[in-house]
Design a protein around this motif. Structure first.
Motif, PDB file in Angstrom:
ATOM      1  N   LYS A 203      -6.373  -6.642   5.838  1.00  0.00           N
ATOM      2  CA  LYS A 203      -7.328  -5.751   5.165  1.00  0.00           C
ATOM      3  C   LYS A 203      -8.588  -6.505   4.749  1.00  0.00           C
ATOM      4  CE  LYS A 203      -4.295  -2.392   5.233  1.00  0.00           C
ATOM      5  NZ  LYS A 203      -4.286  -1.528   6.423  1.00  0.00           N
TER       6      LYS A 203
ATOM      7  N   ASP B 106      -6.692   7.183  -0.604  1.00  0.00           N
ATOM      8  CA  ASP B 106      -6.022   6.092   0.106  1.00  0.00           C
ATOM      9  C   ASP B 106      -7.137   5.155   0.577  1.00  0.00           C
ATOM     10  OD1 ASP B 106      -4.850   4.345   1.877  1.00  0.00           O
ATOM     11  OD2 ASP B 106      -3.603   5.847   2.866  1.00  0.00           O
TER      12      ASP B 106
ATOM     13  N   GLN C 199      -8.196   0.927   3.624  1.00  0.00           N
ATOM     14  CA  GLN C 199      -9.135   0.381   4.607  1.00  0.00           C
ATOM     15  C   GLN C 199     -10.567   0.351   4.076  1.00  0.00           C
ATOM     16  OE1 GLN C 199      -8.543   2.252   8.452  1.00  0.00           O
ATOM     17  NE2 GLN C 199      -6.323   2.078   8.315  1.00  0.00           N
TER      18      GLN C 199
ATOM     19  N   GLY D 286       0.807  -1.221   0.000  1.00  0.00           N
ATOM     20  CA  GLY D 286       0.000   0.000   0.000  1.00  0.00           C
ATOM     21  C   GLY D 286       0.836   1.265   0.000  1.00  0.00           C
ATOM     22  N   LEU D 287       1.953   1.244   0.711  1.00  0.00           N
ATOM     23  CA  LEU D 287       2.815   2.434   0.729  1.00  0.00           C
ATOM     24  C   LEU D 287       3.354   2.720  -0.672  1.00  0.00           C
ATOM     25  CD1 LEU D 287       4.459   4.714   1.977  1.00  0.00           C
ATOM     26  CD2 LEU D 287       6.119   3.031   2.777  1.00  0.00           C
TER      27      LEU D 287
ATOM     28  N   SER E 197      -4.035  -1.204  -0.309  1.00  0.00           N
ATOM     29  CA  SER E 197      -3.110  -2.146   0.329  1.00  0.00           C
ATOM     30  C   SER E 197      -3.848  -3.474   0.429  1.00  0.00           C
ATOM     31  CB  SER E 197      -2.755  -1.667   1.740  1.00  0.00           C
ATOM     32  OG  SER E 197      -2.211  -2.751   2.495  1.00  0.00           O
TER      33      SER E 197
HETATM   34  C1  LIG Z   1      -4.627   4.046   5.636  1.00  0.00           C
HETATM   35  C2  LIG Z   1      -3.453   3.217   5.218  1.00  0.00           C
HETATM   36  N1  LIG Z   1      -2.647   3.659   4.243  1.00  0.00           N
HETATM   37  C3  LIG Z   1      -1.606   2.938   3.808  1.00  0.00           C
HETATM   38  C4  LIG Z   1      -1.306   1.712   4.351  1.00  0.00           C
HETATM   39  C5  LIG Z   1      -0.058   1.009   3.901  1.00  0.00           C
HETATM   40  O1  LIG Z   1      -0.275  -0.239   3.366  1.00  0.00           O
HETATM   41  P1  LIG Z   1       0.901  -1.343   3.387  1.00  0.00           P
HETATM   42  O2  LIG Z   1       1.000  -1.857   4.780  1.00  0.00           O
HETATM   43  O3  LIG Z   1       0.440  -2.368   2.437  1.00  0.00           O
HETATM   44  O4  LIG Z   1       2.152  -0.662   2.942  1.00  0.00           O
HETATM   45  C6  LIG Z   1      -2.144   1.190   5.345  1.00  0.00           C
HETATM   46  C7  LIG Z   1      -1.974  -0.136   5.954  1.00  0.00           C
HETATM   47  O5  LIG Z   1      -1.064  -0.695   6.365  1.00  0.00           O
HETATM   48  C8  LIG Z   1      -3.229   1.969   5.809  1.00  0.00           C
HETATM   49  O6  LIG Z   1      -4.027   1.531   6.786  1.00  0.00           O
END
Ligand SMILES: Cc1ncc(COP(=O)(O)O)c(C=O)c1O
Length: 364
Positions: A186, A157, A160, A61-62, A181
């Motif tokens: 999730k 984003d 969630q 997700g990042l 993500s």
């Molecule tokens: C709101 C939000 N943005 C971004 C992320 C980042 O996702 P990831 O852990 O897959 O990098 C998350 C979850 O971890 C999240 O809850």
């Protein structure tokens, strides 16, 4: 009996075990593990599900957020308005592209407050990042109208909010670009790290595909400095299985939330409210209590685990100390950080478990 945990990923697997195992075996036996047919199939069905023309898988997700920021043109010094009460990855996605997160206050539904956007627009503002936090969608009509007026891009984003509608459209399909993500916990989770970007914009889509693969379109011919961030064939195949059940999984979360709404009766505890016109897919069921830490202790003593999303708002984290924001600069965000508590909510939670949770809360 052990504690009731905040999540039980094993139950999410058991429920569709045969389908997951068949998909995993299919990939193992295929002899093809990165950027292949499984990914293409998942990308196509996810774009169809969300209601966008394109979907590009990526590593997490990042990365989805940082690649999306780069694709829409965020670069050194550009400002992106984002709510203060989010997981720090939202802000880090902006920073990774060279941008600067400008944190603003959320509304009473924990979503970006549209009224906070205009006062924070400067000459450097390029975009607004909306986080549909905990699974509830933000006031997208209002946010879109403001962004259109000021020529700002919208990044959603949706880490969630898989499958949640805002009006007639699913989250991820409303702004210019949507980021997901597929972290295991999730609503649509894989069995490792995974993420995706969705958009109707062909240029953004092509740029993401290039960026995720060392900045190359044609193997060993590199157009720009990219990253290695791909959703592998195994995760894509497993996600296709989960996606085919996402509607029932979200329905189950909503039913569990309705039970909590009905059964939690403690004047010290505030349950979440879903705004008219929004949808909530309850990635988390977040309550608030002034005596939050004592409540968490009490629940623990009754065999109920809880978790705080999130104890340190990004603007007060060490990572963002360089922004120079002091305690008290975002009072609503900070109030939430001091009082929120997530109670057990996951696929496969039983009524008995929920009853134990609600009885323990009501007893406090
Ligand atoms: C709101 C939000 N943005 C971004 C992320 C980042 O996702 P990831 O852990 O897959 O990098 C998350 C979850 O971890 C999240 O809850």
């Amino acid at each position: 009996m052990g504690n009731i945990m905040t999540n039980r990923l094993d139950r999410g697997f058991e429920r569709y075990r045969e389908e997951f195992e068949a998909a995993a075996l299919r990939v193992l036996r295929s002899g093809w593990y990165i950027l292949g047919r499984e990914l293409e199939a998942f990308e196509k069905s996810y774009a169809d599900y969300i209601g966008t023309k394109y979907c590009a898988g990526c590593g997490n997700g990042l990365d989805a957020l940082s690649l999306a920021c780069r694709a829409i043109g965020i670069s050194e010094g550009d400002e992106v308005i984002v709510q203060g009460n989010t997981f720090i990855a939202s802000a880090m996605g902006i920073s990774a592209a060279g941008g600067r997160p400008v944190f603003v206050e959320p509304d009473e539904y924990y979503q970006l407050d549209p009224a906070q956007i205009e006062p924070h627009i400067t000459e450097r503002t390029k975009a607004v990042m909306v986080v549909h936090l905990y699974g509830q969608t933000a006031r997208m009509d209002e946010i879109k109208a403001i962004c259109d007026r000021h020529g700002l891009k919208i990044i959603e984003d949706c880490a969630q909010s898989h499958g949640a509608y805002a009006g007639a459209q699913k989250s991820g399909s409303i702004g210019d670009i949507g980021c997901f993500s597929f972290y295991p916990s999730k609503n649509l989770g894989c069995f490792g790290d995974g993420g995706a970007v969705v958009t109707d914009n062909e240029e953004y889509y092509e740029r993401i595909k290039q960026l995720r693969n060392y900045g190359s379109r044609v193997r060993y011919y590199n157009e720009e400095l990219g990253v290695n961030s791909r959703l592998d064939e195994m995760q894509a195949a497993l996600l296709s299985v989960r996606l085919s059940h996402l509607e029932e999984l979200n329905a189950e979360r909503k039913a569990a939330a309705a039970f909590y709404d009905e059964e939690i009766r403690n004047p010290k505890v505030k349950t979440p409210v879903c705004r008219d016109g929004a949808e909530h897919v309850y990635h988390q069921y977040v309550i608030r209590c002034k005596e939050r830490d004592a409540l968490a202790e009490h629940l623990k003593s009754r065999g109920v685990d809880t978790i705080i999303h999130y104890p340190v708002p990004p603007h007060l984290s060490k990572a963002y100390a360089f922004l120079g924001m002091k305690e008290g600069s975002l009072p609503v965000t900070e109030e939430y950080a001091d009082t929120v508590l997530s109670i057990p909510m996951y696929s496969g939670i039983t009524r008995e478990e929920q009853q134990t949770v609600t009885e323990a809360i009501n007893e406090f």
